[in-house]
Design a protein around this motif. Structure first.
Motif, PDB file in Angstrom:
ATOM      1  N   PRO A 137       0.788  -1.245   0.000  1.00 55.64           N
ATOM      2  CA  PRO A 137       0.000   0.000   0.000  1.00 55.64           C
ATOM      3  C   PRO A 137       0.813   1.284   0.000  1.00 55.64           C
ATOM      4  CG  PRO A 137      -0.061  -1.046   2.155  1.00 55.64           C
ATOM      5  CD  PRO A 137       0.588  -2.026   1.231  1.00 55.64           C
ATOM      6  N   PHE A 138       2.135   1.192   0.245  1.00 54.15           N
ATOM      7  CA  PHE A 138       2.974   2.397   0.235  1.00 54.15           C
ATOM      8  C   PHE A 138       3.901   2.432  -0.982  1.00 54.15           C
ATOM      9  CE2 PHE A 138       1.979   1.355   4.651  1.00 54.15           C
ATOM     10  CZ  PHE A 138       1.381   2.533   5.070  1.00 54.15           C
ATOM     11  N   GLY A 139       3.759   1.468  -1.880  1.00 53.83           N
ATOM     12  CA  GLY A 139       4.600   1.447  -3.074  1.00 53.83           C
ATOM     13  C   GLY A 139       6.005   0.942  -2.825  1.00 53.83           C
ATOM     14  N   ALA A 185       5.085   8.043  -0.986  1.00 51.09           N
ATOM     15  CA  ALA A 185       4.321   8.048   0.262  1.00 51.09           C
ATOM     16  C   ALA A 185       5.119   8.779   1.329  1.00 51.09           C
ATOM     17  CB  ALA A 185       4.040   6.616   0.718  1.00 51.09           C
ATOM     18  N   GLY A 186       4.476   9.730   1.983  1.00 54.52           N
ATOM     19  CA  GLY A 186       5.129  10.463   3.053  1.00 54.52           C
ATOM     20  C   GLY A 186       5.947  11.655   2.583  1.00 54.52           C
ATOM     21  N   ASN A 187       6.563  12.319   3.532  1.00 52.99           N
ATOM     22  CA  ASN A 187       7.362  13.546   3.367  1.00 52.99           C
ATOM     23  C   ASN A 187       6.459  14.748   3.103  1.00 52.99           C
ATOM     24  OD1 ASN A 187       9.987  14.457   3.753  1.00 52.99           O
ATOM     25  ND2 ASN A 187      10.389  14.608   1.572  1.00 52.99           N
ATOM     26  N   GLY A 200      -0.510  10.794  -1.236  1.00 47.99           N
ATOM     27  CA  GLY A 200       0.777  10.366  -0.693  1.00 47.99           C
ATOM     28  C   GLY A 200       0.971  10.626   0.786  1.00 47.99           C
ATOM     29  N   GLY A 201       0.157  11.514   1.369  1.00 52.00           N
ATOM     30  CA  GLY A 201       0.356  11.831   2.782  1.00 52.00           C
ATOM     31  C   GLY A 201       1.673  12.563   3.013  1.00 52.00           C
ATOM     32  N   SER A 202       1.972  12.844   4.258  1.00 47.64           N
ATOM     33  CA  SER A 202       3.134  13.671   4.556  1.00 47.64           C
ATOM     34  C   SER A 202       3.634  13.435   5.975  1.00 47.64           C
ATOM     35  CB  SER A 202       2.760  15.155   4.406  1.00 47.64           C
ATOM     36  OG  SER A 202       1.979  15.580   5.535  1.00 47.64           O
ATOM     37  N   TRP A 203       4.638  14.231   6.342  1.00 49.40           N
ATOM     38  CA  TRP A 203       5.190  14.203   7.700  1.00 49.40           C
ATOM     39  C   TRP A 203       4.125  14.540   8.743  1.00 49.40           C
ATOM     40  CZ3 TRP A 203       4.822  18.529  10.712  1.00 49.40           C
ATOM     41  CH2 TRP A 203       4.503  19.724  10.046  1.00 49.40           C
ATOM     42  N   GLU A 208      -1.408   5.549   8.121  1.00 52.70           N
ATOM     43  CA  GLU A 208      -2.557   5.065   7.353  1.00 52.70           C
ATOM     44  C   GLU A 208      -2.916   6.024   6.227  1.00 52.70           C
ATOM     45  OE1 GLU A 208      -5.872   2.635   6.311  1.00 52.70           O
ATOM     46  OE2 GLU A 208      -4.151   2.241   7.607  1.00 52.70           O
ATOM     47  N   ASP A 209      -2.796   7.325   6.482  1.00 54.63           N
ATOM     48  CA  ASP A 209      -3.153   8.328   5.486  1.00 54.63           C
ATOM     49  C   ASP A 209      -2.127   8.435   4.353  1.00 54.63           C
ATOM     50  OD1 ASP A 209      -5.457   9.032   6.900  1.00 54.63           O
ATOM     51  OD2 ASP A 209      -4.339  10.430   8.170  1.00 54.63           O
ATOM     52  N   CYS A 210      -0.960   7.823   4.559  1.00 56.86           N
ATOM     53  CA  CYS A 210       0.084   7.875   3.539  1.00 56.86           C
ATOM     54  C   CYS A 210      -0.032   6.742   2.514  1.00 56.86           C
ATOM     55  CB  CYS A 210       1.468   7.830   4.196  1.00 56.86           C
ATOM     56  SG  CYS A 210       1.844   9.264   5.231  1.00 56.86           S
ATOM     57  N   LYS A 211      -1.003   5.863   2.698  1.00 59.39           N
ATOM     58  CA  LYS A 211      -1.206   4.805   1.714  1.00 59.39           C
ATOM     59  C   LYS A 211      -1.576   5.408   0.362  1.00 59.39           C
ATOM     60  CE  LYS A 211      -2.522   1.137   4.920  1.00 59.39           C
ATOM     61  NZ  LYS A 211      -3.584   0.182   5.346  1.00 59.39           N
ATOM     62  N   LEU A 212      -1.112   4.784  -0.700  1.00 61.17           N
ATOM     63  CA  LEU A 212      -1.241   5.360  -2.037  1.00 61.17           C
ATOM     64  C   LEU A 212      -2.679   5.579  -2.466  1.00 61.17           C
ATOM     65  CD1 LEU A 212       1.518   3.389  -3.987  1.00 61.17           C
ATOM     66  CD2 LEU A 212       1.751   5.391  -2.507  1.00 61.17           C
ATOM     67  N   ARG A 213      -3.584   4.750  -2.002  1.00 66.09           N
ATOM     68  CA  ARG A 213      -4.975   4.877  -2.423  1.00 66.09           C
ATOM     69  C   ARG A 213      -5.733   5.967  -1.673  1.00 66.09           C
ATOM     70  NH1 ARG A 213      -6.432  -1.600  -3.176  1.00 66.09           N
ATOM     71  NH2 ARG A 213      -5.592  -1.771  -5.294  1.00 66.09           N
TER      72      ARG A 213
END
Length: 238
Positions: A137-139, A185-187, A200-203, A208-213
């Motif tokens: 889910p995060f690639g 995902a993230g950053n 992609g979500g962030s810092w 859970e919110d950083c999952k690609l979908r």
């Protein structure tokens, strides 16, 4: 403009998604945006330059500005509006087209490079990197890096607890996905072509919110919001 009979070379900092469509391997960094600001200040004047500066509340630093601080040159640029990013894309298109043609044009056969924000589908293809988002889910094939006797390092820059402070990582930090893309995902969450939507979500977001979908909504510049570009290359006078 014509279609390309052979696959064109990848522009700088990009990897092929398919055919003549490419994606940045990294989020756009402060260093890249500073080049844009320098050019428009020289070519478009001070008034326009001032309209393109990031929101000061997100880049304030005790010694000046995160945008210009040497330690943050390769951190993702933040504090931008959707319109400012579109302006950057237009500038980058013109700049990159000139540089690309200096290297690859042959006679009357020249190229036009168009940079823009990715669609949700394009972003998902780049972020998944060929992996199944249902299984990864995060690639990434794994989201922790174990080095020696130290605690495992999480490869997704996310908000692990409520006390986490503002932390942006280098746009090339960590491990890329199988396509070669960093920090999908993230950053920072990344703007899409659809205004007000990022992925992609962030810092600042939970893992859970950083999952690609998943996706994030915004209506103004944010400390957790950045972007990366896609680029399509077209052949002129085929």
């Amino acid at each position: 403009m014509g279609t390309l009979s052979a696959q064109p070379a990848a522009p700088s900092n990009m990897v092929r998604l398919y055919d003549s469509l490419f994606v940045d391997i990294s989020e756009v960094a402060n260093l890249h945006y500073l080049e844009y600001l320098s050019d428009i200040r020289r070519d478009s004047g001070e008034a326009y330059f001032l309209t393109q500066l990031p929101d000061s509340q997100f880049i304030a630093h005790p010694t000046g500005s995160l945008l210009e601080h040497p330690a943050y040159r390769f951190r993702p640029v933040i504090g931008l509006s959707y319109t400012q990013v579109l302006n950057f894309c237009r500038w980058r298109s013109a700049k990159a087209t000139q540089i690309y043609n200096q290297r690859y044009a042959k006679g009357k056969q020249t190229y036009t490079l168009t940079y823009r924000l990715p669609t949700a589908q394009e972003w998902m293809v780049a972020a998944a990197g060929g992996l199944d988002p249902g299984l990864y889910p995060f690639g990434l094939t794994h989201i922790e890096l174990v080095t020696g006797d130290t605690q495992p390092k999480t490869l997704i820059n996310h908000k692990a607890d409520r006390l986490k402070h503002f932390v942006l990582e280098d746009v090339y930090a960590g491990l890329p996905n199988p396509l070669g893309v960093f920090h999908a995902a993230g950053n920072v969450a990344e703007m899409l072509q659809e205004e007000g939507v990022a992925k992609g979500g962030s810092w600042w977001h939970r893992l859970e919110d950083c999952k690609l979908r998943h996706q994030q909504q915004y209506d103004r510049p944010q400390a957790w919001l950045g972007f990366r570009n896609v680029c399509i290359i077209r052949l002129n006078n085929p």
